[in-house]
Design an enzyme around this catalytic site. Structure first.
Site, short mmCIF file in Angstrom:
data_model
loop_
_atom_site.label_atom_id
_atom_site.label_comp_id
_atom_site.label_asym_id
_atom_site.label_seq_id
_atom_site.Cartn_x
_atom_site.Cartn_y
_atom_site.Cartn_z
CB CYS A 29 -4.24 7.48 6.21
SG CYS A 29 -3.38 7.73 7.77
CE LYS B 209 -8.41 -0.14 4.34
NZ LYS B 209 -8.23 0.98 5.27
NE ARG C 277 -11.23 -0.99 14.46
CZ ARG C 277 -12.34 -0.33 14.66
NH1 ARG C 277 -12.45 0.44 15.71
NH2 ARG C 277 -13.36 -0.43 13.82
CD GLN D 204 -2.78 1.43 2.31
OE1 GLN D 204 -2.26 1.70 3.38
NE2 GLN D 204 -4.10 1.36 2.16
#
Ligand SMILES: Cc1cc2nc3c(=O)[nH]c(=O)nc-3n(C[C@H](O)[C@H](O)[C@H](O)COP(=O)(O)O)c2cc1C
Length: 338
Positions: free
Chosen positions: A101, A141, A227, A70
Site C-alpha cells: 500500500c 502482497k 481496476r 488482508q
C-alpha cells in the site's frame, strides 16, 4: 495453483481493493467466475482493539469464498495476535499481508509499502503472522520496492519463503510509481525464478488476452486483477470463457450493465442498509455507466442518490425516457453469468 494445502481453481483472482472489495462486490465477482477474493486491507491494530468497524469489514459468507483476509501493520507482535484472532473468529482460506500500500496514511505509520525499506522488519512481520495463523496459509502482497532505484522483490520473495509464506502477489510497480507508467511484468518473471512458492502476477490486466500474455511472459502461477473489475464483474466470465474456448465474448450491453448495477445495489442494501448502501454505491455507479450514451446527464443524478430506491428510480427513468425501455425488459444478470 497451490497455496500451501489450498488449491485455487484456474481463472483470475480479485485483488484486495480498499473501499471497493466489500461483501457485495466479492459476491458478484465470485458469481461471475473469480477464482478467489480478498477483503479490503484490515488494520491489525483495529483487530486487537476489537474495533467494530474493523470487525465489520472481516465478516464473510461462503458465497464469497475462497477468500483471504488482508492485514496490514508494522508491529510483528500485533500482527501475530491479529492473525490468531482472524483465524479464530473468521477462519478465512488464507491471511494475506499488505506490503504494497502506497497510501500516506498507512505508509506514515510504517505500514504497507514502507516495510519494503526494512527487510528485517518484513521478515519479522511474516514470521509473526505465520505463528499467529497456525494452519491457515499466509501470503504476502508486495510492490517491486520502495522506489525504482531499490528493487527488493526477489530478496523479499526469498525472505517470505523462508519465513513460511505460501504465495506472493506482486504488483509490478514500485511504491514511487503509484499507478503511473506501465507495470513491469519482467519483475514477475524474475520473482517466479527466485522462489518455489506460488507467484501471483498483478498489474495492468485489462483483457482476457492480457491474462494469457502475463502467464506466458512471466510463468506466474496465478493472475490477479483490480481496476479492470471495478464496475465490471463481467470481466471474470469473459476471462474464463476465453481461457476455456479461446473465443472472446461480446462486451456487456448497457442494459446488462444496468442490470448488474441494480443487482449490486440490492446487495449493498442488504449489507449496509438503504441509505448507507446508496451512498457507498455512488462511486460504483459512476464506473458502471462509463461510456453510456447520456452518461454526463446520468452521472450527477446517480451521485445524488440517497436511497437504493432512488437508484432504481433514476435507472427506470433513464431507460424509459431516453430509450423507451420498460423496467421489466431489463436484462437479468443472474441468468447470464451463471
Ligand atoms: C481503489 C483501490 C484500492 C486498493 N486497495 C488495496 C488494498 O487494500 N490492498 C492491496 O494490497 N492493494 C490495494 N490496491 C492495489 C490493487 O490490489 C492492485 O495491486 C493494483 O490495483 C494493480 O492491479 P490492477 O492494475 O489490476 O488494478 C488498491 C487499488 C485500488 C485502485
Amino acid at each position: 495453483m497451490k497455496i500451501g494445502n489450498l488449491i485455487v481453481k484456474d481463472g483470475v483472482l480479485l485483488a484486495p481493493l480498499a473501499g471497493v472489495s466489500n461483501r457485495p462486490f466479492r459476491v458478484l465477482s465470485i458469481k461471475a467466475g473469480a477464482a478467489f477474493t480478498y477483503t479490503e486491507m484490515i488494520s491489525s491494530e483495529g483487530i486487537i482493539r476489537n474495533q467494530d468497524r474493523t470487525k465489520e469489514m472481516m465478516h464473510f459468507k461462503s458465497d464469497e469464498q475462497p477468500l483471504g483476509i488482508q492485514l496490514f501493520g508494522s508491529d510483528p507482535k500485533v500482527m501475530e495476535q491479529a492473525a490468531a484472532i482472524t483465524v479464530k473468529e473468521f477462519n478465512p482460506d488464507l491471511i494475506d499481508i499488505n506490503f504494497g500500500c502506497p497510501v500516506k496514511k498507512v505508509v506514515n505509520k510504517n505500514g504497507g509499502s514502507a516495510i519494503l525499506k526494512d527487510l528485517q522488519l518484513t521478515e519479522d512481520i511474516i514470521k509473526g503472522t505465520v505463528a499467529g495463523a497456525g494452519d491457515t496459509p499466509v501470503t504476502i502482497k508486495i510492490r517491486t520496492g520502495w522506489d525504482e532505484a531499490h528493487p527488493v522483490f526477489e530478496q523479499v520473495g526469498e525472505i517470505a519463503q523462508k519465513a513460511g509464506a505460501k504465495a506472493i502477489s506482486l504488483h509490478a510497480r514500485s511504491r514511487a510509481k503509484g499507478f503511473s507508467g506501465e507495470a513491469d511484468w519482467n519483475s514477475i518473471r524474475l520473482l517466479k525464478q527466485a522462489v518455489d512458492i506460488a507467484v501471483i502476477g498483478n498489474g495492468d490486466i485489462k483483457t482476457p488476452q492480457d491474462v494469457i500474455r502475463m502467464k506466458e511472459e512471466t510463468g506466474c502461477d496465478g493472475v490477479m486483477i483490480g481496476r479492470a473489475a471495478m464496475g465490471n464483474p463481467f470481466i471474470f466470465s469473459q476471462i474464463n470463457h476465453y481461457l476455456k474456448t479461446g473465443e472472446l465474448l461480446e462486451n456487456p450491453t448497457m442494459r446488462e450493465k444496468i442490470g448488474m448495477a441494480r443487482l449490486h445495489a440490492g446487495l449493498m442494501k442488504e449489507q449496509f442498509g438503504e441509505e448507507r448502501g446508496a451512498k457507498m454505491m455512488r462511486r460504483y455507479l459512476g464506473w458502471y455507466i462509463k461510456g453510456f450514451r447520456g452518461a454526463s446527464e446520468l452521472r450527477p443524478m446517480l451521485f445524488e442518490v440517497n436511497t437504493i430506491h432512488d437508484i432504481d428510480q433514476v435507472f427506470d427513468d433513464y431507460l424509459n425516457d431516453r430509450l423507451g425501455i420498460l423496467p421489466h425488459e431489463i436484462f437479468d444478470p443472474d441468468k447470464k453469468i451463471n
